[in-house]
Scaffold this motif. Structure first.
Motif, short mmCIF file in Angstrom:
data_model
loop_
_atom_site.label_atom_id
_atom_site.label_comp_id
_atom_site.label_asym_id
_atom_site.label_seq_id
_atom_site.Cartn_x
_atom_site.Cartn_y
_atom_site.Cartn_z
N GLU A 451 15.40 -7.34 8.58
CA GLU A 451 15.97 -8.01 7.41
C GLU A 451 15.64 -7.20 6.16
O GLU A 451 14.54 -6.67 6.04
CB GLU A 451 15.39 -9.42 7.26
CG GLU A 451 15.59 -10.32 8.44
CD GLU A 451 14.66 -10.06 9.61
OE1 GLU A 451 13.63 -9.37 9.44
OE2 GLU A 451 14.97 -10.54 10.72
N HIS A 452 16.58 -7.16 5.21
CA HIS A 452 16.33 -6.47 3.94
C HIS A 452 16.97 -7.25 2.80
O HIS A 452 18.20 -7.33 2.71
CB HIS A 452 16.96 -5.08 3.94
CG HIS A 452 16.46 -4.16 5.01
ND1 HIS A 452 15.19 -3.62 5.00
CD2 HIS A 452 17.06 -3.67 6.12
CE1 HIS A 452 15.05 -2.84 6.06
NE2 HIS A 452 16.16 -2.86 6.76
N CYS A 508 15.25 -2.45 -1.79
CA CYS A 508 14.94 -3.59 -0.94
C CYS A 508 13.77 -4.33 -1.57
O CYS A 508 12.82 -3.71 -2.04
CB CYS A 508 14.55 -3.09 0.45
SG CYS A 508 14.06 -4.45 1.53
N ASN A 510 11.77 -6.35 0.04
CA ASN A 510 10.57 -6.37 0.87
C ASN A 510 9.69 -5.29 0.25
O ASN A 510 10.06 -4.11 0.24
CB ASN A 510 10.93 -6.03 2.32
CG ASN A 510 9.70 -5.88 3.20
OD1 ASN A 510 8.75 -5.15 2.85
ND2 ASN A 510 9.71 -6.54 4.35
N HIS A 513 8.78 -2.19 2.15
CA HIS A 513 9.91 -1.27 2.32
C HIS A 513 10.15 -0.51 1.02
O HIS A 513 10.40 0.70 1.02
CB HIS A 513 11.18 -2.02 2.69
CG HIS A 513 11.10 -2.76 3.99
ND1 HIS A 513 12.18 -3.40 4.54
CD2 HIS A 513 10.07 -2.96 4.85
CE1 HIS A 513 11.82 -3.97 5.69
NE2 HIS A 513 10.55 -3.73 5.88
N MET A 518 12.44 2.73 0.23
CA MET A 518 13.74 2.08 0.32
C MET A 518 14.23 1.69 -1.08
O MET A 518 14.32 0.52 -1.44
CB MET A 518 13.66 0.87 1.24
CG MET A 518 15.01 0.36 1.68
SD MET A 518 14.87 -0.86 2.98
CE MET A 518 15.65 0.00 4.33
CU CU Z 1 13.91 -3.77 3.50
#
Ligand code: CU
Ligand code: C2O
Length: 525
Positions: A451-452, A508, A510, A513, A518
């Protein structure tokens, strides 16, 4: 010192910045963070980091009501605030002391309340031992004040040579962030955004609410005063002495960035905090309340539901009020998303308990907080059928289409594959998109591997559709700055680039991440 590029293996030439956990365990003897296993995704990318400290019984402590910061002065349409970022000790778990890094020594930080049309200037002074960056999440902010990840506030004194390669537009000691806030009433939040270290620095406490009010919102008969309560939900893990536990490769946060390989997908705590307290209780009257719910967790997503009550009546999204209220039996909330909701306790008797649960969690993470009806009160609030006029972006306005794939791959460090956007790890000088000022673009975002939650600075968007369905889904109404994407999921967004020209980031949310590459730049031209 390792630079951002050191994450990358480019022809084998780069110095490794990430250390494998085997090497870490071998050289430091620190096996502390290697537990929990990978078996506990709880619908979120990440690995559960179990607390060593005993966690308290839920529903024993009152919900902290967050203080509102007073301006130090107001003049000519500008309100000035001062915040000192410093370490402090808090009793989060009973009988134990936790060092937090807080805005004014508070976790969560003090709430800033701005008025649309008045400029807000916040002077941040860094009394921590590491560089910091402040980003106003959801703010329509000029690029030099947006908290670009390398625009550091370096700590006072000390040796700054370690941070040369992240120089950006860095300053020593303090910086003024200027927010014009020419945008509708909304629930924003401010948090750390330092290159490579956002995850650990937010985890230690650098996050607070920033609300914007305007006349349109104020004209509505919504609950207010003590019946308007921001709720910051965040999971944490605690060491046996009460310290926050986080698997940084270098816990000083002044050297090698990143987390140990086991936690590369995200750090999930086993203790759910709301406004900094574990599984707290709020005593309420039998009336309507407005809750501004923020998921400030690094990696955890929640499916919130009210046991013994409900529904949530959503009145606002990330960036402001909806056109009409919408009732939900449950709310899916990804990291950084906000849901502005009304909960009506008027059908309840004194003594009733209503528990906010997380249907994605288990063994404690399935509980969030509790409301206990303790008194009767009169209520002159209402939920109007129409809230605000919402402009709908149209596909006819689209001038450009772009695709972004959020996945693992395209860059490696020591055999660990990093998180990337369109196969590219973050670099300060690569520009992934150059949208033109005052135009609307259609972006398709795809999430692979896990999931992102996709987040973009500056530019608000509306979700056209998600996951191959032809509507936005129940949780993506109104103006958004963050959208929840499942593993293999996809969303089509209409994004409006207005406000300012300049370089900003998308990434992202998260935070593990994000720290592990990311992220990408876009430049409004
Ligand atoms: Cu992510
Ligand atoms: Cu809430 Cu770029 O972040």
């Amino acid at each position: 010192m390792p630079s951002r590029r050191a994450f990358l293996t480019t022809g084998g030439a780069a110095v490794a910045a990430l250390v494998l956990p085997t090497a870490l365990g071998g050289c430091s003897g620190n096996g502390l963070f290697v537990r929990g296993g990978n078996n506990s995704s709880e619908n979120s990318a990440g690995t559960l980091l179990r607390s060593e400290a005993p966690l308290p019984e839920p529903f024993q402590v009152p919900l902290p009501i967050l203080p509102v910061l007073e301006p130090v002065r107001g003049e000519d349409g500008t309100d000035h605030y001062e915040i000192v970022q410093r370490a402090e000790r808090m009793e989060i778990l009973p009988g134990l002391s936790t060092e937090i890094w807080g805005y004014n020594g508070l976790f969560p930080g003090p709430t800033i309340v701005s008025r649309r049309g008045r400029r807000t200037v916040v002077t941040h002074r860094n009394e921590l031992t590491v560089p910091v960056v402040v980003h106003l999440h959801g703010g329509r902010t000029a690029p030099e004040h947006d908290g670009y990840p390398t625009d550091l506030i370096l700590p006072m004194g000390g040796d700054h040579s370690a941070h040369q390669q992240h120089a950006g537009a860095s300053v020593v000691g303090s910086r003024d962030y200027v927010y014009e806030l020419d945008q509708p009433a909304a629930t924003l939040w401010y948090h750390d955004h330092r290159m490579d270290f956002t995850g650990p620095q937010v985890y230690r406490g650098l996050a607070g609410f920033h609300l914007i009010r305007d006349d349109e919102e104020e004209a509505l008969p919504l609950p207010r005063g003590e019946r308007e309560v921001p709720l910051m939900i965040a999971d944490r893990s605690f060491a046996s002495d009460g310290a926050f536990q986080y698997p940084s490769v270098d816990p000083s946060l002044n050297g090698t960035p990143g987390v140990t390989a086991e936690y590369m997908s995200g750090v999930l705590g086993d203790c759910i905090l709301v406004n900094g307290a574990p599984w707290p209780v709020l005593a309420v009257s039998d009336t309507r309340y407005r809750f501004r719910i923020l998921n400030a967790s690094n990696a955890r997503r929640y499916r919130l539901r009210l046991e013994g009550g409900g529904p949530f009546v959503q009145i606002g999204s990330d960036l402001g009020l909806l056109a009409e209220p919408t009732a939900h039996e449950a709310i899916d909330i990804a990291q950084a998303e906000r849901f502005d909701v009304i909960i009506d306790f008027s059908g309840h008797d004194v003594g009733d308990e209503i528990t906010m649960v997380n249907d994605h969690g288990r063994d404690g993470t399935d509980l969030v907080m509790r409301f206990v009806v303790t008194r009767r009160e009169s209520d002159d609030s209402a939920i109007p059928d129409q809230l605000v006029e919402l402009e709908r972006l149209s596909e006819e306005d689209v001038v450009t289409e772009r695709q972004f794939v959020f996945a693992r791959g395209g860059a490696e460090a020591h055999g660990m594959t990093l998180w990337t956007v369109n196969g590219e790890p973050f670099s300060t000088d690569a520009i992934a998109a150059r949208p033109r000022l005052s135009t609307v673009e259609r972006w398709t975002i795809r999430a692979l591997n896990v999931e992102h939650p996709f987040h973009i600075h500056l530019a608000p968007f509306q979700v056209l559709n998600t996951g191959g369905k032809d509507d936005a889904g129940p949780y993506n109404q109104g103006w958004k700055d963050t959208v929840n994407l499942d593993n293999g999921g996809q969303a089509e967004l209409l994004i409006r680039f207005d406000g300012y020209r300049g370089r900003y980031v998308l990434h992202c949310h998260n935070l593990e991440h994000e720290d592990m590459m990311m992220m990408a730049n876009f430049e409004v031209v």
